[in-house]
Motif scaffolding. Structure first.
Motif, PDB file in Angstrom:
ATOM      1  N   SER A   1      96.967  41.605  51.596  1.00  6.76           N
ATOM      2  CA  SER A   1      96.682  41.443  53.023  1.00  6.76           C
ATOM      3  C   SER A   1      97.134  40.058  53.480  1.00  6.76           C
ATOM      4  O   SER A   1      97.745  39.304  52.728  1.00  6.76           O
ATOM      5  N   GLU A   2      96.778  39.714  54.676  1.00  8.88           N
ATOM      6  CA  GLU A   2      97.190  38.434  55.240  1.00  8.88           C
ATOM      7  C   GLU A   2      96.511  37.251  54.537  1.00  8.88           C
ATOM      8  O   GLU A   2      95.432  37.383  53.979  1.00  8.88           O
TER       9      GLU A   2
ATOM     10  N   ASP B   1      93.882  35.287  50.010  1.00 15.00           N
ATOM     11  CA  ASP B   1      94.076  36.610  50.557  1.00 15.00           C
ATOM     12  C   ASP B   1      92.823  37.003  51.345  1.00 15.00           C
ATOM     13  O   ASP B   1      91.699  36.803  50.869  1.00 15.00           O
TER      14      ASP B   1
ATOM     15  N   GLU C   1      95.123  33.239  60.638  1.00 13.26           N
ATOM     16  CA  GLU C   1      96.006  33.170  59.484  1.00 13.26           C
ATOM     17  C   GLU C   1      96.109  31.738  58.973  1.00 13.26           C
ATOM     18  O   GLU C   1      95.887  30.776  59.722  1.00 13.26           O
TER      19      GLU C   1
END
Length: 172
Positions: free
Chosen positions: A2-3, A19, A69
């Motif tokens: 994932s991001e 993650d 993020e």
């Protein structure tokens, strides 16, 4: 995978990129940015998540948003999430930040406001239904509809703040 998000401490200081799924699984603090969308009359955008959503399917929320993020600011993440989920790009204004214990994981929540004057183009993977509610109607809905659990504390904090976005008052 994932991001990548920033793992942070109890003072929101960065500890390093991880993650997002790992952060949630291990209940590590990370950052989430949200946006309260108001129209020119002061109504608040409320939406229902699709039944196919991985988290909180079919539940309502009064904020749009998601994970910040790695390397991204709260404000940039809030603007990005607004564009991704509602298909609009408008300036966002920081309102408050608090440590949310979270239903699935703890996180720092950065809440922003935006005034939306045009039409939305919601992503159906994010928004199954939406409407503009006057704040009193939203208060009632929070008691009656199945809302994402974390948004209740955020609303209490938001509603108690002076100096929220000035809006023109019209008929609801």
């Amino acid at each position: 995978m994932s991001e990548q998000v920033e793992r942070v401490d109890e003072q929101d200081r960065e500890l390093g990129a991880v993650d997002r799924d790992e952060a949630i699984r291990n209940r590590w603090l990370h950052r989430v940015a949200t946006v309260v969308c108001r129209d020119a009359r002061g109504r608040i955008l409320v939406h229902r998540r699709p039944e196919s959503a991985a988290r909180f399917p079919g539940q309502y929320n009064w904020m749009l948003g998601g994970a910040v993020e790695a390397g991204e600011s709260y404000a940039k993440a809030a603007g990005r999430e607004l564009a991704e989920e509602a298909g609009i790009r408008v300036p966002v204004r920081f309102v408050l930040k608090f440590l949310c214990h979270g239903t699935i994981s703890p996180y720092w929540l950065g809440l922003h406001e935006a005034v939306i004057e045009g039409a939305l183009t919601p992503d159906p993977r994010e928004i199954a239904w939406h409407a503009w509610l006057p704040e009193p109607a939203l208060r009632e809905a929070l008691d009656q509809w199945p809302f994402v659990p974390d948004c209740r504390e955020a609303f209490a904090r938001y509603a108690a703040l002076p100096g929220r976005l000035p809006v023109r008052r019209g008929r609801d």
